[in-house]
Write an enzyme that holds these catalytic residues in place. Structure first.
Site, PDB file in Angstrom:
ATOM      1  N   ILE A  74       0.844  -1.201   0.000  1.00 43.84           N
ATOM      2  CA  ILE A  74       0.000   0.000   0.000  1.00 43.84           C
ATOM      3  C   ILE A  74       0.878   1.249   0.000  1.00 43.84           C
ATOM      4  O   ILE A  74       0.567   2.236  -0.673  1.00 43.84           O
ATOM      5  CB  ILE A  74      -0.966  -0.015   1.208  1.00 43.84           C
ATOM      6  CG1 ILE A  74      -1.963  -1.160   1.081  1.00 43.84           C
ATOM      7  CG2 ILE A  74      -1.693   1.316   1.350  1.00 43.84           C
ATOM      8  CD1 ILE A  74      -2.877  -1.071  -0.120  1.00 43.84           C
ATOM      9  N   ILE A  77       2.087   1.843  -3.519  1.00 39.33           N
ATOM     10  CA  ILE A  77       0.961   2.330  -4.323  1.00 39.33           C
ATOM     11  C   ILE A  77       0.672   3.795  -3.990  1.00 39.33           C
ATOM     12  O   ILE A  77       0.458   4.622  -4.889  1.00 39.33           O
ATOM     13  CB  ILE A  77      -0.289   1.449  -4.096  1.00 39.33           C
ATOM     14  CG1 ILE A  77      -0.043   0.051  -4.659  1.00 39.33           C
ATOM     15  CG2 ILE A  77      -1.527   2.086  -4.723  1.00 39.33           C
ATOM     16  CD1 ILE A  77      -1.052  -0.984  -4.213  1.00 39.33           C
ATOM     17  N   HIS A  78       0.712   4.132  -2.717  1.00 42.83           N
ATOM     18  CA  HIS A  78       0.510   5.512  -2.271  1.00 42.83           C
ATOM     19  C   HIS A  78       1.596   6.418  -2.865  1.00 42.83           C
ATOM     20  O   HIS A  78       1.310   7.527  -3.341  1.00 42.83           O
ATOM     21  CB  HIS A  78       0.528   5.549  -0.743  1.00 42.83           C
ATOM     22  CG  HIS A  78       0.301   6.897  -0.160  1.00 42.83           C
ATOM     23  ND1 HIS A  78      -0.893   7.573  -0.274  1.00 42.83           N
ATOM     24  CD2 HIS A  78       1.122   7.689   0.573  1.00 42.83           C
ATOM     25  CE1 HIS A  78      -0.800   8.735   0.350  1.00 42.83           C
ATOM     26  NE2 HIS A  78       0.417   8.836   0.866  1.00 42.83           N
ATOM     27  N   ALA A  79       2.826   5.957  -2.859  1.00 46.65           N
ATOM     28  CA  ALA A  79       3.940   6.735  -3.412  1.00 46.65           C
ATOM     29  C   ALA A  79       3.736   6.974  -4.907  1.00 46.65           C
ATOM     30  O   ALA A  79       3.971   8.083  -5.413  1.00 46.65           O
ATOM     31  CB  ALA A  79       5.260   6.008  -3.156  1.00 46.65           C
ATOM     32  N   HIS A  82       1.195   9.683  -5.430  1.00 46.32           N
ATOM     33  CA  HIS A  82       1.790  11.008  -5.244  1.00 46.32           C
ATOM     34  C   HIS A  82       2.566  11.424  -6.492  1.00 46.32           C
ATOM     35  O   HIS A  82       2.464  12.578  -6.945  1.00 46.32           O
ATOM     36  CB  HIS A  82       2.741  11.015  -4.032  1.00 46.32           C
ATOM     37  CG  HIS A  82       2.053  11.308  -2.756  1.00 46.32           C
ATOM     38  ND1 HIS A  82       1.892  12.575  -2.270  1.00 46.32           N
ATOM     39  CD2 HIS A  82       1.479  10.488  -1.847  1.00 46.32           C
ATOM     40  CE1 HIS A  82       1.258  12.539  -1.119  1.00 46.32           C
ATOM     41  NE2 HIS A  82       0.990  11.272  -0.838  1.00 46.32           N
TER      42      HIS A  82
END
Length: 114
Positions: A74, A77-79, A82
């Site tokens: 996660i 994926i978050h990175a 961004h």
């Protein structure tokens, strides 16, 4: 998740977020002072931060292509979210500055012709 992927993910977030913030600040400053040339320079500086994020992403993809799988998480994926947002904001900001400059030139020409 391995420590290297965590570090790369955090660096992706850091550089993407910094670049995105710099780009937004450039457009806000342009709206306040009307200096589209300064905005272009600030967007370019923000783009260098985003470029750092791109280098990290490229290194991760290259490692995977070379047979060193990158563990998905996660956080990664978050990175990536961004990073992609920063790219989109940068591209839209460039268009906004171009549009602002074109409108400013058009208005100056109309005033000169009047």
């Amino acid at each position: 998740m391995d420590e290297k992927t965590v570090e790369q993910s955090m660096q992706l977030i850091l550089h993407s977020g910094t670049g995105r913030s710099m780009v937004i600040e450039a457009v806000r400053d342009m709206l306040k002072d009307g200096d589209d040339a300064a905005a272009k320079k600030k967007i370019e500086a923000g783009g260098k931060e985003i470029g750092e994020a791109h280098d990290i992403q490229t290194a991760m993809m290259s490692a995977e292509c070379d047979g060193h799988p990158v563990e998905k998480s996660i956080l990664l994926i978050h990175a990536q979210d961004h990073f992609m947002t920063a790219l989109a904001v940068r591209d839209m900001a460039n268009l906004m500055v171009e549009m602002y400059a074109a409108l400013k030139d058009k208005n100056e020409k109309a005033e000169a012709d009047a």
